[in-house]
Design an enzyme around this catalytic site. Structure first.
Site, PDB file in Angstrom:
ATOM      1  N   LYS A  10       6.204   0.928   9.557  1.00  0.00           N
ATOM      2  CA  LYS A  10       4.982   1.004   8.531  1.00  0.00           C
ATOM      3  C   LYS A  10       3.736   1.452   9.145  1.00  0.00           C
ATOM      4  O   LYS A  10       3.400   1.206  10.234  1.00  0.00           O
ATOM      5  CB  LYS A  10       5.012  -0.622   7.855  1.00  0.00           C
ATOM      6  CG  LYS A  10       6.071  -0.872   6.970  1.00  0.00           C
ATOM      7  CD  LYS A  10       6.099  -2.026   6.138  1.00  0.00           C
ATOM      8  CE  LYS A  10       4.656  -2.253   5.549  1.00  0.00           C
ATOM      9  NZ  LYS A  10       4.323  -1.404   4.582  1.00  0.00           N
ATOM     10  N   GLY A  11       2.810   1.788   8.021  1.00  0.00           N
ATOM     11  CA  GLY A  11       1.550   1.921   8.739  1.00  0.00           C
ATOM     12  C   GLY A  11       1.094   3.639   8.549  1.00  0.00           C
ATOM     13  O   GLY A  11       0.127   4.003   8.852  1.00  0.00           O
ATOM     14  N   GLY A  12       1.935   4.210   7.782  1.00  0.00           N
ATOM     15  CA  GLY A  12       1.689   5.705   7.477  1.00  0.00           C
ATOM     16  C   GLY A  12       0.355   5.791   6.727  1.00  0.00           C
ATOM     17  O   GLY A  12      -0.366   6.660   6.928  1.00  0.00           O
ATOM     18  N   LYS A  34      13.851   7.496   3.159  1.00  0.00           N
ATOM     19  CA  LYS A  34      13.290   6.708   4.204  1.00  0.00           C
ATOM     20  C   LYS A  34      14.295   5.898   4.863  1.00  0.00           C
ATOM     21  O   LYS A  34      14.156   5.289   5.922  1.00  0.00           O
ATOM     22  CB  LYS A  34      12.408   5.566   3.413  1.00  0.00           C
ATOM     23  CG  LYS A  34      11.214   6.162   2.559  1.00  0.00           C
ATOM     24  CD  LYS A  34      10.112   6.707   3.558  1.00  0.00           C
ATOM     25  CE  LYS A  34       8.844   7.200   2.648  1.00  0.00           C
ATOM     26  NZ  LYS A  34       8.078   6.366   2.111  1.00  0.00           N
ATOM     27  N   GLU A  63      -0.933  -5.403   6.063  1.00  0.00           N
ATOM     28  CA  GLU A  63       0.442  -5.424   5.590  1.00  0.00           C
ATOM     29  C   GLU A  63       1.066  -6.443   6.496  1.00  0.00           C
ATOM     30  O   GLU A  63       2.076  -7.193   5.932  1.00  0.00           O
ATOM     31  CB  GLU A  63       0.882  -4.027   5.790  1.00  0.00           C
ATOM     32  CG  GLU A  63       0.499  -3.059   4.781  1.00  0.00           C
ATOM     33  CD  GLU A  63       1.167  -1.745   4.931  1.00  0.00           C
ATOM     34  OE1 GLU A  63       1.142  -0.782   3.955  1.00  0.00           O
ATOM     35  OE2 GLU A  63       1.417  -1.599   6.016  1.00  0.00           O
ATOM     36  N   THR A 101       0.836  -1.298  -0.060  1.00  0.00           N
ATOM     37  CA  THR A 101      -0.152  -0.099   0.082  1.00  0.00           C
ATOM     38  C   THR A 101       0.843   1.292  -0.016  1.00  0.00           C
ATOM     39  O   THR A 101       1.856   1.229   0.795  1.00  0.00           O
ATOM     40  CB  THR A 101      -0.704   0.079   1.351  1.00  0.00           C
ATOM     41  OG1 THR A 101      -1.752  -1.088   1.294  1.00  0.00           O
ATOM     42  CG2 THR A 101      -1.834   1.208   1.295  1.00  0.00           C
ATOM     43  N   GLY A 147       5.764  -0.776   0.603  1.00  0.00           N
ATOM     44  CA  GLY A 147       6.783   0.350   1.220  1.00  0.00           C
ATOM     45  C   GLY A 147       6.967   0.359   2.522  1.00  0.00           C
ATOM     46  O   GLY A 147       6.602  -0.434   3.167  1.00  0.00           O
ATOM     47  N   ASP A 190       8.059   3.540   6.093  1.00  0.00           N
ATOM     48  CA  ASP A 190       7.786   4.815   6.407  1.00  0.00           C
ATOM     49  C   ASP A 190       9.349   5.309   6.677  1.00  0.00           C
ATOM     50  O   ASP A 190       9.700   6.477   6.539  1.00  0.00           O
ATOM     51  CB  ASP A 190       6.757   5.044   7.436  1.00  0.00           C
ATOM     52  CG  ASP A 190       5.477   4.960   6.745  1.00  0.00           C
ATOM     53  OD1 ASP A 190       5.294   5.753   5.881  1.00  0.00           O
ATOM     54  OD2 ASP A 190       4.758   4.095   7.274  1.00  0.00           O
TER      55      ASP A 190
HETATM   56  C1  5RP Z   1       0.865   2.080   4.502  1.00  0.00           C
HETATM   57  C2  5RP Z   1       2.457   1.724   4.524  1.00  0.00           C
HETATM   58  C3  5RP Z   1       3.322   2.306   3.316  1.00  0.00           C
HETATM   59  O1  5RP Z   1       3.801   1.473   2.971  1.00  0.00           O
HETATM   60  C4  5RP Z   1       4.001   3.524   3.857  1.00  0.00           C
HETATM   61  O2  5RP Z   1       3.430   4.425   4.509  1.00  0.00           O
HETATM   62  C5  5RP Z   1       4.916   3.995   2.786  1.00  0.00           C
HETATM   63  O3  5RP Z   1       4.148   4.553   1.901  1.00  0.00           O
HETATM   64  P1  5RP Z   1       4.541   5.435   0.744  1.00  0.00           P
HETATM   65  O4  5RP Z   1       5.249   4.732  -0.318  1.00  0.00           O
HETATM   66  O5  5RP Z   1       3.203   6.363   0.333  1.00  0.00           O
HETATM   67  O6  5RP Z   1       5.590   6.601   1.442  1.00  0.00           O
HETATM   68  O7  5RP Z   1       2.984   1.390   5.556  1.00  0.00           O
HETATM   69  O8  5RP Z   1       0.394   1.570   5.611  1.00  0.00           O
END
Ligand code: 5RP
Length: 224
Positions: free
Chosen positions: A93-95, A120, A102, A25, A81, A83
């Site tokens: 993760k979890g942004g 990151k 996930e 995501t 992805g 964070d």
């Molecule tokens: C979502 C996530 C994403 O993988 C994480 O936030 C990275 O997102 P992005 O690629 O938009 O920076 O953990 O819950």
């Protein structure tokens, strides 16, 4: 190509015919989903599962079918992805509030690839608040308990309302110090009733693809 696009398209090189592939995501995985859609249109034969409703919607908008997670017995490869990520392949993760799905998809995946731009990459985790999914029932008490443990929880809002995850739960973001002890925090969280899952993903990926201005770098994790 921006850095997210660069790594999203690079990751598709790990996808082989016949695989069951987990779609992560976020704004980086957005490009991976576009890249895999292009390959599928050219004849690649894979089954897809997803870590969020957002990624299901995106995949469907590109004409892809996404299997229900309950209908697959394994996942060969998941691309997601992060964070923040440190040198030990520990990540936050979890942004995007998708951390529970996930985590469960990661847990059943044979091979995990994380894709991210170089911003990151950190020495120590903690500048990014640690997301934690909690149940709505009793959440005031869950949040108080987290605060008593010194974890500085902040209930996440979106558009003026408490954010509700794909699972009908809430997210709190823990404002921790840079360099916090990931194992200690993980242990503390395991003691709190009402916590569904947290966004610490410790040493789970086999490969990272980091986007840099000089190109995408593939990093192999030799510890797993
Ligand atoms: C979502 C996530 C994403 O993988 C994480 O936030 C990275 O997102 P992005 O690629 O938009 O920076 O953990 O819950």
């Amino acid at each position: 190509m921006n850095l997210k696009e660069q790594v999203g398209y690079k990751a598709v090189e790990f996808v082989k015919d016949g695989m069951i592939v987990g779609l992560g995501t976020g704004s980086t995985v957005f490009y991976f989903i576009h890249a895999i859609a292009e390959k599928i249109k050219k004849g690649l034969n894979v089954k897809l599962v997803s870590t969020s409703l957002q990624s299901i919607e995106l995949a469907k908008s590109l004409g892809l079918h996404v299997e229900d997670l309950e209908n697959v017995s394994k996942i060969d490869l998941t691309v997601d992805g992060v964070d923040e990520i440190d040198k030990n392949f520990n990540a936050i993760k979890g942004g995007g509030a998708a951390l529970f799905r996930e985590k469960i998809v990661a847990d059943i995946s044979k091979h995990i690839v994380w894709i991210y731009d170089e911003s990151k990459d950190v020495e120590q985790l903690g500048a990014f608040n640690l997301p934690v999914e909690i149940l709505p029932f009793g959440h005031t008490h869950t949040i108080r308990k987290l605060a008593c443990l010194g974890l500085n929880p902040i209930l996440r809002y979106k558009d003026g309302k408490v954010l509700v995850t794909d699972n009908g739960n809430y997210i709190v973001d823990l404002n921790l110090n840079v360099g916090f002890d990931v194992y200690e925090v993980k242990e503390k969280l395991s003691t709190v009733v009402g916590v569904v899952e947290h966004g610490l993903f410790l040493n789970m990926c086999k490969h990272c693809i980091k986007g840099t201005k000089d190109g995408a770098i593939i990093i192999e994790n030799n510890t797993i």
